[in-house]
Design a protein around this motif. Structure first.
Motif, mmCIF file in Angstrom:
data_model
loop_
_atom_site.group_PDB
_atom_site.id
_atom_site.type_symbol
_atom_site.label_atom_id
_atom_site.label_comp_id
_atom_site.label_asym_id
_atom_site.label_seq_id
_atom_site.Cartn_x
_atom_site.Cartn_y
_atom_site.Cartn_z
ATOM 1 N N GLU A 238 12.823 32.929 -4.789
ATOM 2 C CA GLU A 238 11.645 33.303 -5.413
ATOM 3 C C GLU A 238 11.530 33.993 -6.859
ATOM 4 N N LYS A 239 12.838 34.680 -7.283
ATOM 5 C CA LYS A 239 12.916 35.301 -9.238
ATOM 6 C C LYS A 239 12.585 34.022 -9.859
ATOM 7 N N ASP A 240 12.998 32.938 -9.524
ATOM 8 C CA ASP A 240 12.393 32.112 -10.583
ATOM 9 C C ASP A 240 11.738 31.148 -10.528
ATOM 10 N N LYS A 241 10.952 30.719 -9.731
ATOM 11 C CA LYS A 241 9.734 30.628 -9.695
ATOM 12 C C LYS A 241 8.511 31.595 -9.804
ATOM 13 N N ILE A 242 8.860 33.015 -10.099
ATOM 14 C CA ILE A 242 8.220 34.140 -10.636
ATOM 15 C C ILE A 242 8.506 34.364 -12.306
ATOM 16 N N GLU A 243 9.011 33.980 -12.806
ATOM 17 C CA GLU A 243 9.962 33.924 -13.869
ATOM 18 C C GLU A 243 8.789 32.591 -14.593
ATOM 19 N N LYS B 196 2.337 42.742 -14.413
ATOM 20 C CA LYS B 196 0.782 42.205 -14.423
ATOM 21 C C LYS B 196 1.023 41.017 -13.234
ATOM 22 N N LEU B 197 1.439 39.946 -12.226
ATOM 23 C CA LEU B 197 1.690 38.868 -12.022
ATOM 24 C C LEU B 197 1.404 39.501 -10.554
ATOM 25 N N ILE B 198 2.601 40.584 -10.219
ATOM 26 C CA ILE B 198 2.668 41.118 -8.743
ATOM 27 C C ILE B 198 1.491 42.372 -8.656
ATOM 28 N N LYS B 199 0.813 42.731 -10.254
ATOM 29 C CA LYS B 199 -0.044 43.847 -9.383
ATOM 30 C C LYS B 199 -0.922 42.721 -9.767
ATOM 31 N N SER B 200 -1.663 41.789 -10.161
ATOM 32 C CA SER B 200 -3.188 41.138 -9.971
ATOM 33 C C SER B 200 -2.809 40.707 -8.431
ATOM 34 N N ALA B 201 -1.731 39.910 -7.829
ATOM 35 C CA ALA B 201 -1.412 39.775 -6.866
ATOM 36 C C ALA B 201 -2.073 40.755 -5.731
ATOM 37 N N LEU B 202 -1.695 42.061 -5.647
ATOM 38 C CA LEU B 202 -1.726 42.959 -4.639
ATOM 39 C C LEU B 202 -3.515 42.733 -4.330
ATOM 40 N N ARG B 203 -3.489 43.326 -6.143
ATOM 41 C CA ARG B 203 -5.342 44.168 -6.182
ATOM 42 C C ARG B 203 -5.748 42.903 -5.614
ATOM 43 N N GLU B 204 -5.800 41.523 -5.902
ATOM 44 C CA GLU B 204 -6.319 40.421 -4.661
ATOM 45 C C GLU B 204 -6.618 40.226 -3.313
ATOM 46 N N TYR B 205 -5.125 40.639 -2.996
ATOM 47 C CA TYR B 205 -4.812 40.884 -1.713
ATOM 48 C C TYR B 205 -5.287 42.021 -1.221
ATOM 49 N N LEU B 206 -5.724 42.794 -2.029
ATOM 50 C CA LEU B 206 -5.860 43.642 -1.325
ATOM 51 C C LEU B 206 -7.833 43.858 -0.957
ATOM 52 N N LYS B 207 -8.228 43.339 -2.067
ATOM 53 C CA LYS B 207 -9.710 43.495 -2.552
ATOM 54 C C LYS B 207 -10.321 42.817 -0.953
ATOM 55 N N PHE C 186 6.232 31.186 -13.474
ATOM 56 C CA PHE C 186 4.956 30.893 -13.703
ATOM 57 C C PHE C 186 4.708 31.914 -14.830
ATOM 58 N N CYS C 187 5.443 33.217 -15.479
ATOM 59 C CA CYS C 187 4.827 34.133 -16.082
ATOM 60 C C CYS C 187 5.401 33.204 -17.102
ATOM 61 N N THR C 188 5.929 32.178 -17.773
ATOM 62 C CA THR C 188 5.951 31.896 -18.922
ATOM 63 C C THR C 188 5.660 30.554 -18.556
ATOM 64 N N LEU C 189 4.473 30.028 -17.754
ATOM 65 C CA LEU C 189 3.716 29.192 -17.545
ATOM 66 C C LEU C 189 2.227 30.067 -18.093
ATOM 67 N N LYS C 190 1.730 30.900 -17.783
ATOM 68 C CA LYS C 190 0.907 32.095 -17.691
ATOM 69 C C LYS C 190 0.582 32.650 -18.857
ATOM 70 N N LYS C 191 1.846 32.698 -19.738
ATOM 71 C CA LYS C 191 2.055 33.606 -21.068
ATOM 72 C C LYS C 191 1.604 35.475 -20.032
ATOM 73 N N THR C 192 2.556 35.867 -19.145
ATOM 74 C CA THR C 192 2.282 37.437 -18.650
ATOM 75 C C THR C 192 3.498 37.535 -18.293
ATOM 76 N N THR C 193 3.229 38.805 -17.548
ATOM 77 C CA THR C 193 4.943 39.675 -17.396
ATOM 78 C C THR C 193 4.832 39.346 -15.780
#
Length: 88
Positions: free
Chosen positions: A27-32, A44-55, A34-41
């Motif tokens: 899971e950690k490898d997948k997140i890392e 930020k990825l986890i926060k945006s995913a949580l915001r989307e889920y809660l919305k 994805f973050c390198t592909l999208k040039k994000t941290t």
């Protein structure tokens, strides 16, 4: 005559809280990856995913309203008016 400058109002401090997550190595490898592909941290990825889920799902739930001891209810007023009309 001197020009009076308005003071800027101070912004309200934002409180931050910590959460601890435990992820498996894949899971950690997948997140890392994805973050390198999208040039994000990862943060930020986890926060945006949580915001989307809660919305998407928070509208199904309502937070319980906190009612103070001294707060009047609309039904109290109606009951009082009915009692007053019956005694008159």
């Amino acid at each position: 005559m001197a020009i009076v400058k308005k003071k800027k109002t101070k912004r309200k401090k934002v409180k931050y809280y910590k959460f601890e997550l435990r992820l498996s190595k894949p899971e950690k490898d997948k997140i890392e990856f994805f973050c390198t592909l999208k040039k994000t941290t990862a943060n930020k990825l986890i926060k945006s995913a949580l915001r989307e889920y809660l919305k998407r799902y928070i509208s199904n739930y309502k937070q319980p309203e906190v009612i103070e001891k001294n707060q009047m209810n609309i039904f109290d007023i109606i009951d009082n008016s009915i009692e007053n009309t019956e005694t008159d």
